[in-house]
Design a protein around this motif. Structure first.
Motif, mmCIF file in Angstrom:
data_model
loop_
_atom_site.group_PDB
_atom_site.id
_atom_site.type_symbol
_atom_site.label_atom_id
_atom_site.label_comp_id
_atom_site.label_asym_id
_atom_site.label_seq_id
_atom_site.Cartn_x
_atom_site.Cartn_y
_atom_site.Cartn_z
ATOM 1 N N PRO A 156 16.677 -1.983 25.706
ATOM 2 C CA PRO A 156 16.831 -0.597 25.229
ATOM 3 C C PRO A 156 18.282 -0.166 25.061
ATOM 4 N N ASP A 157 19.172 -0.615 25.944
ATOM 5 C CA ASP A 157 20.568 -0.186 25.830
ATOM 6 C C ASP A 157 21.174 -0.607 24.498
ATOM 7 N N THR A 158 20.723 -1.733 23.994
ATOM 8 C CA THR A 158 21.274 -2.258 22.745
ATOM 9 C C THR A 158 20.570 -1.699 21.518
ATOM 10 N N TYR A 159 19.243 -1.562 21.585
ATOM 11 C CA TYR A 159 18.471 -1.326 20.359
ATOM 12 C C TYR A 159 17.851 0.073 20.213
ATOM 13 N N LEU A 160 17.870 0.884 21.262
ATOM 14 C CA LEU A 160 17.323 2.241 21.094
ATOM 15 C C LEU A 160 18.076 3.059 20.041
ATOM 16 N N PRO A 161 19.404 2.974 19.975
ATOM 17 C CA PRO A 161 20.088 3.736 18.915
ATOM 18 C C PRO A 161 19.632 3.350 17.510
ATOM 19 N N ASP A 162 19.419 2.051 17.284
ATOM 20 C CA ASP A 162 18.953 1.612 15.968
ATOM 21 C C ASP A 162 17.546 2.125 15.674
ATOM 22 N N LEU A 163 16.708 2.126 16.693
ATOM 23 C CA LEU A 163 15.346 2.639 16.520
ATOM 24 C C LEU A 163 15.384 4.126 16.171
ATOM 25 N N ALA A 164 16.215 4.881 16.868
ATOM 26 C CA ALA A 164 16.325 6.323 16.592
ATOM 27 C C ALA A 164 16.802 6.568 15.161
ATOM 28 N N THR A 165 17.771 5.778 14.708
ATOM 29 C CA THR A 165 18.264 5.916 13.333
ATOM 30 C C THR A 165 17.155 5.644 12.321
ATOM 31 N N SER A 166 16.379 4.607 12.578
ATOM 32 C CA SER A 166 15.287 4.270 11.651
ATOM 33 C C SER A 166 14.222 5.355 11.636
ATOM 34 N N LEU A 167 13.936 5.942 12.786
ATOM 35 C CA LEU A 167 12.952 7.030 12.843
ATOM 36 C C LEU A 167 13.448 8.248 12.058
ATOM 37 N N ASN A 168 14.732 8.523 12.154
ATOM 38 C CA ASN A 168 15.311 9.627 11.379
ATOM 39 C C ASN A 168 15.141 9.364 9.880
ATOM 40 N N ASN A 169 15.429 8.122 9.477
ATOM 41 C CA ASN A 169 15.272 7.761 8.065
ATOM 42 C C ASN A 169 13.809 7.823 7.631
ATOM 43 N N GLN A 170 12.916 7.382 8.501
ATOM 44 C CA GLN A 170 11.487 7.454 8.197
ATOM 45 C C GLN A 170 11.055 8.904 7.977
ATOM 46 N N SER A 171 11.554 9.791 8.817
ATOM 47 C CA SER A 171 11.219 11.209 8.664
ATOM 48 C C SER A 171 11.654 11.740 7.310
ATOM 49 N N ASN A 172 12.857 11.354 6.892
ATOM 50 C CA ASN A 172 13.346 11.797 5.580
ATOM 51 C C ASN A 172 12.453 11.286 4.451
#
Length: 200
Positions: free
Chosen positions: A20-36
């Motif tokens: 999670p320390d490495t990949y949670l930020p990337d997941l959050a970014t992708s979720l933001n893009n998915q929302s858009n």
């Protein structure tokens, strides 16, 4: 585009489960893009679910590393506010944009060149939310603050910031007309037109 971002999310969920320390930020970014993407496709409830998950992740990340992740949290809250408005939840939309503004004020106090444009954008959105809730005086105060910031930004970098300034002036004019202050609205319209058509 949506299929691609959904595949990225599937992969990043798996990676974040292990590291999670490495990949949670990337997941959050992708979720933001998915929302858009979902918002653009007219699927507001799903768009809201995605941005709410992104905001939850950024909140967790910002608790540990605020210098790194508070800007991302503010962006997600700004987007969450728009999605909440889209599904007819104006009070929650206002709460989200107000939290984004609180964060962005703090960021802009330390680094105005970087974060003042984002603060102005959130104030513009706050004005829209307040107007939709029938609170025109507060909406006017918010848009006036956005305009003050955008005037300053446009004075330094007109090519970058004049479009934002004209958008805020247009919102201010609409608000003033709705409040019956037509002469003031016309003054704002004249200023907007001078910016938009400087040679006329």
């Amino acid at each position: 585009a949506l299929a691609a971002i959904e595949e990225a999310i599937t992969i990043r969920r798996r990676l974040a489960a292990d590291r999670p320390d490495t990949y949670l930020p990337d997941l959050a970014t992708s979720l933001n893009n998915q929302s858009n993407r979902l918002g653009a496709l007219g699927r507001p409830e799903q768009a809201l679910a995605a941005i709410e998950e992104a905001a939850t992740l950024y909140r967790r990340l910002a608790a540990d590393r605020p210098d790194t992740y508070l800007p991302n949290l503010a962006t997600s809250l700004n987007n969450q506010s728009i999605r909440l408005r889209d599904v007819g939840r104006p009070e929650q939309a206002l709460a989200a944009i107000e939290e984004a503004i609180t964060i962005r004020r703090r960021l802009a106090a330390d680094r105005p060149d970087t974060y003042l444009p984002n603060l102005a954008m959130s104030l513009n959105n706050q004005s829209n939310q307040l107007g939709a809730l029938g609170r025109p005086e507060q909406a006017l105060a918010a848009i006036e603050e956005a305009i003050t910031i955008r005037r300053r930004l446009a004075a330094d970098r007109p090519a970058v910031h004049l479009t934002g300034l004209t958008q805020s002036l247009n919102n201010q004019s609409d608000l003033l007309r709705a409040m019956g202050r037509h002469a003031q609205a016309q003054t704002i319209d004249d200023e907007r037109d001078r910016i938009t058509h400087p040679d006329q």
